[in-house]
Design a protein around this motif. Structure first.
Motif, PDB file in Angstrom:
ATOM      1  N   TRP A 160       0.273  -1.169  -0.111  1.00  0.00           N
ATOM      2  CA  TRP A 160      -0.095   0.043   0.048  1.00  0.00           C
ATOM      3  C   TRP A 160       0.945   1.087  -0.323  1.00  0.00           C
ATOM      4  O   TRP A 160       2.750   1.048   0.757  1.00  0.00           O
ATOM      5  CB  TRP A 160      -0.509   0.163   1.571  1.00  0.00           C
ATOM      6  CG  TRP A 160      -1.797  -0.947   0.868  1.00  0.00           C
ATOM      7  CD1 TRP A 160      -1.907  -1.980   1.791  1.00  0.00           C
ATOM      8  CD2 TRP A 160      -2.856  -0.987   0.860  1.00  0.00           C
ATOM      9  NE1 TRP A 160      -2.856  -3.181   2.194  1.00  0.00           N
ATOM     10  CE2 TRP A 160      -4.162  -2.208   1.060  1.00  0.00           C
ATOM     11  CE3 TRP A 160      -3.767  -0.214  -0.141  1.00  0.00           C
ATOM     12  CZ2 TRP A 160      -5.115  -2.660  -0.289  1.00  0.00           C
ATOM     13  CZ3 TRP A 160      -5.116  -0.705  -0.054  1.00  0.00           C
ATOM     14  CH2 TRP A 160      -6.097  -1.743  -0.566  1.00  0.00           C
TER      15      TRP A 160
ATOM     16  N   LEU B  26      -5.353   0.647   6.332  1.00  0.00           N
ATOM     17  CA  LEU B  26      -5.450  -0.736   5.507  1.00  0.00           C
ATOM     18  C   LEU B  26      -3.647  -2.052   5.569  1.00  0.00           C
ATOM     19  O   LEU B  26      -4.169  -2.599   5.979  1.00  0.00           O
ATOM     20  CB  LEU B  26      -5.793  -0.454   3.957  1.00  0.00           C
ATOM     21  CG  LEU B  26      -6.547   0.390   3.945  1.00  0.00           C
ATOM     22  CD1 LEU B  26      -6.491   0.763   2.196  1.00  0.00           C
ATOM     23  CD2 LEU B  26      -7.705  -0.767   3.780  1.00  0.00           C
TER      24      LEU B  26
ATOM     25  N   LYS C 228      -4.110   5.572   4.034  1.00  0.00           N
ATOM     26  CA  LYS C 228      -3.145   4.086   4.033  1.00  0.00           C
ATOM     27  C   LYS C 228      -3.525   3.538   5.531  1.00  0.00           C
ATOM     28  O   LYS C 228      -2.671   1.572   5.013  1.00  0.00           O
ATOM     29  CB  LYS C 228      -2.808   3.811   2.970  1.00  0.00           C
ATOM     30  CG  LYS C 228      -3.235   4.125   1.315  1.00  0.00           C
ATOM     31  CD  LYS C 228      -4.956   4.099   0.976  1.00  0.00           C
ATOM     32  CE  LYS C 228      -4.565   5.073   0.051  1.00  0.00           C
ATOM     33  NZ  LYS C 228      -5.682   4.382  -0.592  1.00  0.00           N
TER      34      LYS C 228
END
Length: 483
Positions: free
Chosen positions: A67, A76, A73
């Motif tokens: 990522w 995630l 992010k």
């Protein structure tokens, strides 16, 4: 201080015990302080090590993620990894964005309430404005102390992308257990030392004060009027031996001084008596001389009242001659002033008679009543008045308009005689000495007058007081009981 009332033996005893107690308290205090410092250092170092290990693990995850490494992010990137990191390092992990809002937490209950979990502006400010970019917050919850460290999570280029929070519980159970065990052992040791100190202090204080007690008893028994025994102490210390030698030497000197003192006291007593009698005889001589001179100046054989005036002058002179005769008789009986011959007197009349010997026209006599009856010695009452009036006349400066007021008044069961003048007054420094024998502020006189007055007044359970203002005058007040 109250401690001065304690004996030397008790003070030595208490001092040794107090020394042990203070030492034990100080050592216990230093020990507790040292343990607390070590505990703080231990928790601080442990939190820093845990923080370093977790940050290295997080950096490892960031380097291996596919990522994009940005704040958006972070959820995630660490969605699964955060639980693994928390499990490996046995620590709760919370991740916040750069605005202070919670993104992820290894505790699901906290993450579910993410909306209410925000960092305070103070924490954000410290993180962004300090060189270390690190902040440690200490909180107490449910009687437990927590430290929470805050630091930045950075990308590969050391750009901050999130904030890492590591809560840490300070568990002092083990350290407290060690501290309690040490204090318990220390308490046993000092209890044994305290018992030993009590025994040692008892015998040591007894040994030190035994010789001093013997010396003290001898000193208490020392009398000037008898032969005193010397002190004999065996096996004493050098200090005690010096003290004993000094005492024995003092006893020898005391015996010599006692003989000299007895001789000196007898001689001094005769001197004082001679001064006292001379002073008392001199008091009536001066007014007698003035009365004779006044009579000589005013004598007129053609005066129709010549025989009445002659009778008054004769009574005045006879009265003063009787006073001197009483003093002379008393001196022959070894320094005893005339014995009291109390009789019922009209104090107003006697005081007025005493004033007749003074020729000064500025002497004013005032009486509240024509007759105030009291049981007094006529001669001694006249002596009191003449002494006070004579002092008043001598206290007035030559350049001043003189005034002496003699007042007689009755107050209940007391008769009061006051003699006031507008003389130079008495300084405050002389207030406490004014009635002392031989104290005088005049260039002549022996300073016995007021002392004798005070003695006569107190013989009748009366009082003599005075008020004075320097430069304005003095008032002497004599109070006698009527019965």
């Amino acid at each position: 201080m109250r401690i001065r009332r304690f004996s030397l033996r008790l003070r030595i005893f208490l001092s040794m015990i107090l020394l042990v107690l203070i030492a034990s308290v100080l050592i216990a205090g230093v020990t507790i302080y040292q343990y607390n410092e070590e505990a703080q250092a231990y928790h601080r170092d442990r939190l820093e090590r845990k923080e370093d290990n977790i940050k290295r693990h997080i950096d490892f995850v960031i380097r291996g993620t596919t990522w994009e490494v940005i704040t958006e992010k972070v959820r995630l990137i660490f969605r699964e990894e955060i639980y693994k990191i928390a499990d490996i390092h046995q620590s709760q992990i919370d991740i916040f964005d750069l605005e202070g809002s919670l993104i992820l937490s290894s505790k699901s209950s906290i993450e579910g309430d993410a909306g209410s979990q925000c960092l305070s502006p103070h924490i954000l400010n410290v993180l962004s404005n300090t060189a270390e970019h690190r902040f440690v917050e200490k909180t107490i919850l449910n009687d437990q102390t927590y430290q929470s460290s805050y630091t930045y999570i950075t990308d590969k280029k050391f750009k901050s992308i999130a904030i890492l929070k590591l809560p840490y519980l300070e568990n002092d159970d083990f350290l407290n257990k060690e501290l309690n065990e040490f204090l318990e052992r220390l308490g046993y040791a000092y209890f044994f030392m305290l018992i030993l100190a009590i025994v040692l202090a008892y015998f040591l204080s007894s040994y030190i004060t035994k010789s001093l007690k013997t010396i003290s008893e001898k000193i208490k028994a020392t009398r000037l009027e008898k032969r005193n025994k010397k002190i004999e102490i065996e096996s004493s210390s050098e200090e005690i031996a010096t003290l004993v030698r000094s005492y024995n030497s003092m006893i020898d000197e005391l015996e010599e001084s006692a003989v000299k003192l007895a001789t000196s006291e007898r001689e001094q007593a005769w001197r004082e008596m001679a001064k006292q009698v001379a002073h008392e005889i001199k008091n009536p001589l001066t007014p007698m001389r003035l009365s004779v001179q006044s009579f000589q100046r005013k004598f007129n054989h053609a005066d129709p009242e010549i025989y009445q005036k002659l009778d008054e002058y004769s009574k005045t002179l006879i009265q003063q001659i009787d006073t001197m005769s009483s003093i002379a008789s008393a001196f022959s009986n070894f320094a005893r002033m005339p014995a009291q011959q109390n009789e019922t007197l009209n104090v107003v009349e006697i005081v007025k008679l005493a004033l007749d010997i003074f020729s000064e026209d500025y002497i004013v006599f005032v009486a509240d009543e024509k007759e105030i009856i009291s049981k007094l010695d006529r001669t001694q009452l006249i002596r009191v008045v003449t002494n006070l009036v004579k002092n008043a006349t001598q206290a007035i400066a030559e350049d001043k308009d003189p005034k002496v007021v003699v007042s007689v008044m009755s107050e209940g069961n007391m008769v009061k005689i006051a003699v006031s003048d507008n003389g130079k007054g008495i300084t405050e420094a002389d207030f406490s000495r004014i009635f002392e024998p031989k104290f005088t502020t005049k260039s002549s006189g022996m300073g016995l007058g007021l002392a004798m007055v005070k003695n006569i007044v107190e013989t009748y359970n009366g009082t003599i007081t005075f008020t004075s203002q320097e430069g304005r005058g003095t008032i002497f007040t004599v109070t006698f009981p009527k019965e």
